[in-house]
Design a protein around this motif. Structure first.
Motif, PDB file in Angstrom:
ATOM      1  N   PHE A  79       0.988  -1.285  -0.070  1.00  0.00           N
ATOM      2  CA  PHE A  79      -0.084  -0.028   0.038  1.00  0.00           C
ATOM      3  C   PHE A  79       0.829   1.334   0.176  1.00  0.00           C
ATOM      4  O   PHE A  79       0.613   2.154  -0.709  1.00  0.00           O
ATOM      5  N   ASP A  80       1.941   1.301   0.830  1.00  0.00           N
ATOM      6  CA  ASP A  80       2.604   2.648   1.016  1.00  0.00           C
ATOM      7  C   ASP A  80       3.510   2.712  -0.475  1.00  0.00           C
ATOM      8  O   ASP A  80       3.527   3.995  -0.847  1.00  0.00           O
ATOM      9  N   VAL A  81       4.013   1.769  -0.920  1.00  0.00           N
ATOM     10  CA  VAL A  81       4.892   1.990  -2.300  1.00  0.00           C
ATOM     11  C   VAL A  81       3.678   2.349  -3.377  1.00  0.00           C
ATOM     12  O   VAL A  81       4.151   3.076  -3.909  1.00  0.00           O
ATOM     13  N   VAL A  82       2.781   1.761  -3.599  1.00  0.00           N
ATOM     14  CA  VAL A  82       1.628   1.951  -4.565  1.00  0.00           C
ATOM     15  C   VAL A  82       1.235   3.275  -4.539  1.00  0.00           C
ATOM     16  O   VAL A  82       1.142   3.881  -5.453  1.00  0.00           O
ATOM     17  N   ARG A  83       0.759   3.800  -3.514  1.00  0.00           N
ATOM     18  CA  ARG A  83       0.277   5.181  -3.236  1.00  0.00           C
ATOM     19  C   ARG A  83       1.421   6.064  -3.147  1.00  0.00           C
ATOM     20  O   ARG A  83       0.900   7.496  -3.311  1.00  0.00           O
ATOM     21  N   ALA A  84       2.451   5.713  -3.299  1.00  0.00           N
ATOM     22  CA  ALA A  84       3.560   6.981  -3.384  1.00  0.00           C
ATOM     23  C   ALA A  84       4.151   6.871  -4.776  1.00  0.00           C
ATOM     24  O   ALA A  84       4.305   8.053  -5.281  1.00  0.00           O
ATOM     25  N   GLU A  85       3.971   5.578  -5.736  1.00  0.00           N
ATOM     26  CA  GLU A  85       4.321   5.876  -7.070  1.00  0.00           C
ATOM     27  C   GLU A  85       3.218   6.227  -7.954  1.00  0.00           C
ATOM     28  O   GLU A  85       3.492   6.994  -8.766  1.00  0.00           O
ATOM     29  N   VAL A  86       2.156   5.605  -7.961  1.00  0.00           N
ATOM     30  CA  VAL A  86       0.933   5.999  -8.891  1.00  0.00           C
ATOM     31  C   VAL A  86       0.566   7.464  -9.064  1.00  0.00           C
ATOM     32  O   VAL A  86       0.294   7.973 -10.297  1.00  0.00           O
ATOM     33  N   PRO A  87       0.316   8.096  -7.801  1.00  0.00           N
ATOM     34  CA  PRO A  87       0.105   9.499  -7.918  1.00  0.00           C
ATOM     35  C   PRO A  87       0.895  10.384  -8.844  1.00  0.00           C
ATOM     36  O   PRO A  87       0.540  11.419  -8.958  1.00  0.00           O
ATOM     37  N   LYS A  88       2.125   9.757  -9.081  1.00  0.00           N
ATOM     38  CA  LYS A  88       3.021  10.558 -10.024  1.00  0.00           C
ATOM     39  C   LYS A  88       2.829  10.094 -11.397  1.00  0.00           C
ATOM     40  O   LYS A  88       3.500  10.979 -12.177  1.00  0.00           O
ATOM     41  N   MET A  89       1.989   9.387 -11.691  1.00  0.00           N
ATOM     42  CA  MET A  89       1.845   9.223 -13.149  1.00  0.00           C
ATOM     43  C   MET A  89       0.549   9.425 -13.530  1.00  0.00           C
ATOM     44  O   MET A  89      -0.505   9.504 -12.897  1.00  0.00           O
ATOM     45  N   LYS A  90       0.382   9.685 -14.819  1.00  0.00           N
ATOM     46  CA  LYS A  90      -1.148   9.790 -15.494  1.00  0.00           C
ATOM     47  C   LYS A  90      -1.754   8.272 -15.658  1.00  0.00           C
ATOM     48  O   LYS A  90      -0.803   7.426 -15.877  1.00  0.00           O
ATOM     49  N   LEU A  91      -2.884   8.265 -16.159  1.00  0.00           N
ATOM     50  CA  LEU A  91      -3.542   6.897 -16.207  1.00  0.00           C
ATOM     51  C   LEU A  91      -2.902   6.131 -17.181  1.00  0.00           C
ATOM     52  O   LEU A  91      -2.574   4.873 -16.981  1.00  0.00           O
ATOM     53  N   ASP A  92      -2.829   6.894 -18.429  1.00  0.00           N
ATOM     54  CA  ASP A  92      -2.144   6.006 -19.645  1.00  0.00           C
ATOM     55  C   ASP A  92      -0.430   5.735 -18.951  1.00  0.00           C
ATOM     56  O   ASP A  92      -0.054   4.389 -19.520  1.00  0.00           O
ATOM     57  N   ASP A  93       0.100   6.257 -18.365  1.00  0.00           N
ATOM     58  CA  ASP A  93       1.570   5.754 -17.769  1.00  0.00           C
ATOM     59  C   ASP A  93       1.302   4.830 -16.948  1.00  0.00           C
ATOM     60  O   ASP A  93       2.307   3.893 -16.942  1.00  0.00           O
ATOM     61  N   VAL A  94       0.195   4.889 -16.273  1.00  0.00           N
ATOM     62  CA  VAL A  94       0.107   3.707 -15.301  1.00  0.00           C
ATOM     63  C   VAL A  94       0.048   2.156 -16.008  1.00  0.00           C
ATOM     64  O   VAL A  94       0.727   1.393 -15.499  1.00  0.00           O
ATOM     65  N   PHE A  95      -0.533   2.250 -17.004  1.00  0.00           N
ATOM     66  CA  PHE A  95      -0.682   0.874 -17.934  1.00  0.00           C
ATOM     67  C   PHE A  95       0.786   0.848 -18.680  1.00  0.00           C
ATOM     68  O   PHE A  95       1.010  -0.409 -18.802  1.00  0.00           O
ATOM     69  N   GLU A  96       1.463   2.033 -18.989  1.00  0.00           N
ATOM     70  CA  GLU A  96       2.466   1.506 -19.837  1.00  0.00           C
ATOM     71  C   GLU A  96       3.652   1.241 -18.669  1.00  0.00           C
ATOM     72  O   GLU A  96       4.877   0.822 -19.299  1.00  0.00           O
ATOM     73  N   ARG A  97       3.777   1.849 -17.653  1.00  0.00           N
ATOM     74  CA  ARG A  97       4.900   1.720 -16.693  1.00  0.00           C
ATOM     75  C   ARG A  97       4.468   0.823 -15.453  1.00  0.00           C
ATOM     76  O   ARG A  97       4.910   1.051 -14.340  1.00  0.00           O
TER      77      ARG A  97
END
Length: 330
Positions: A116-134
């Motif tokens: 939870f800690d890592v995902v909620r720290a990394e995903v808010p830095k990305m846009k939705l399309d970047d989440v799928f790509e990265r």
């Protein structure tokens, strides 16, 4: 009598005590043995013995590779809520069974908290399309963080996978519409390109056809001119000058054309002059034709009358002659 009863009972108790001192450990697992509540030893797979009542099995540790699925809901940089399913594959290090059993009360909860800690720290830095790509970058970040945290507790993080990315339903529908629109755009571009190729090919074919047609007409006129030249030469050889020969050829071609038109069946073609005086000349010619026709008709009638009169006179003379001959005979 009481002794006979106590002996079997005592023997039974002894057997139970003896069998309680024997235990087995399954493959890919370990048993933690304690004596009076204090750690004694770690027993691996196989048959083992312990002192009844004094020693006890405090717990067993699974040494197989295990998987924990963690569902995390977070928000992206473009304010889209998304659910990520993180699958963590981990294993207890065989040499660190003591730490895994005594240092960590609930390993699943600990791993879930770090995910939870890592995902909620990394995903808010990305846009939705970047989440799928990265998504692999997210998995690497989670794996790195978990390894650093869980190695002290005797756990080895083997693999971390982002197995599912599920945006909000409305966002998913909008993405599907965008995808469909993009595909329709590409399809329209391909159709337009195909139409363009057809038009270009048709234009090239028409241009080639016109070129060949013009070449044929030029060859035809060249041969006609050559034939006219030969005809004029032939007429000159028989004493007809060039002007008279040209006029004769033109008139001949004119009547050949009329004859060719007349030979066609089911033809409704009428040839009319197209000069400015053509109408009046045609009317005058028609009037003259009608007048000449009437005159010829009147002349034919007069001639028929004269012929009829002569025929009548001849018949009268013939009858009178016959009457005289009959009288003479009498």
């Amino acid at each position: 009598m009481a002794g006979y009863i106590l002996l079997p009972l005592l023997g039974l108790i002894v057997l139970v005590i003896i069998f309680s001192g024997v235990f087995t450990v399954k493959q890919q697992s370990a048993a933690i043995l304690e004596r009076f509540g204090r750690f004694l030893s770690i027993k691996n797979s196989g048959l083992h013995f312990k002192i009844p009542i004094i020693d006890r099995i405090a717990g067993r540790i699974n040494l197989k590779v295990q998987q924990l699925d963690v569902l995390v809901e977070t928000k992206t940089k473009d304010n889209v809520f998304v659910k990520l399913k993180i699958s963590v594959q981990f294993q207890v290090v065989k040499s660190n069974v003591y730490d895994a059993f005594y240092k960590l009360e609930s390993p699943h909860d600990q791993i879930t908290a770090y995910v939870f800690d890592v995902v909620r720290a990394e995903v808010p830095k990305m846009k939705l399309d970047d989440v799928f790509e990265r998504k692999d970058d997210i998995a690497v970040a989670v794996n790195r963080e978990l390894n650093q945290a869980m190695q002290d507790y005797g756990y080895d993080i083997i693999k971390t996978l982002v197995t599912d990315i599920d945006p909000d339903v409305q966002v998913k529908a909008a993405m599907n519409r965008i995808n469909a629109a993009e595909r329709e755009k590409v399809a329209a571009e391909f159709v337009a390109e195909a139409d363009r190729i057809k038009i270009v090919a048709k234009a090239r074919a028409e241009a080639e056809s016109k070129r060949l047609q013009g070449q044929g007409i030029a060859d035809q006129r060249r041969e006609i001119a050559r034939g006219l030249e030969e005809s004029v030469d032939v007429l000159n050889n028989v004493g007809i000058n060039s002007q008279e020969a040209s006029a004769l050829i033109v008139v001949t071609q004119h009547y050949d054309t009329l004859q060719a038109i007349g030979e066609q069946t089911n033809s409704n073609l009428i040839l009319l002059p197209n000069s400015p005086q053509a109408g009046s000349e045609m009317l005058n010619n028609m009037v003259a034709s009608f007048t000449a026709s009437n005159q010829i008709g009147e002349a034919m009638k007069e001639k028929n009358k004269e012929n009829l009169k002569k025929s009548t006179d001849t018949d009268t003379i013939y009858r009178e002659t016959e009457d005289d001959e009959e009288d003479n005979r009498s």
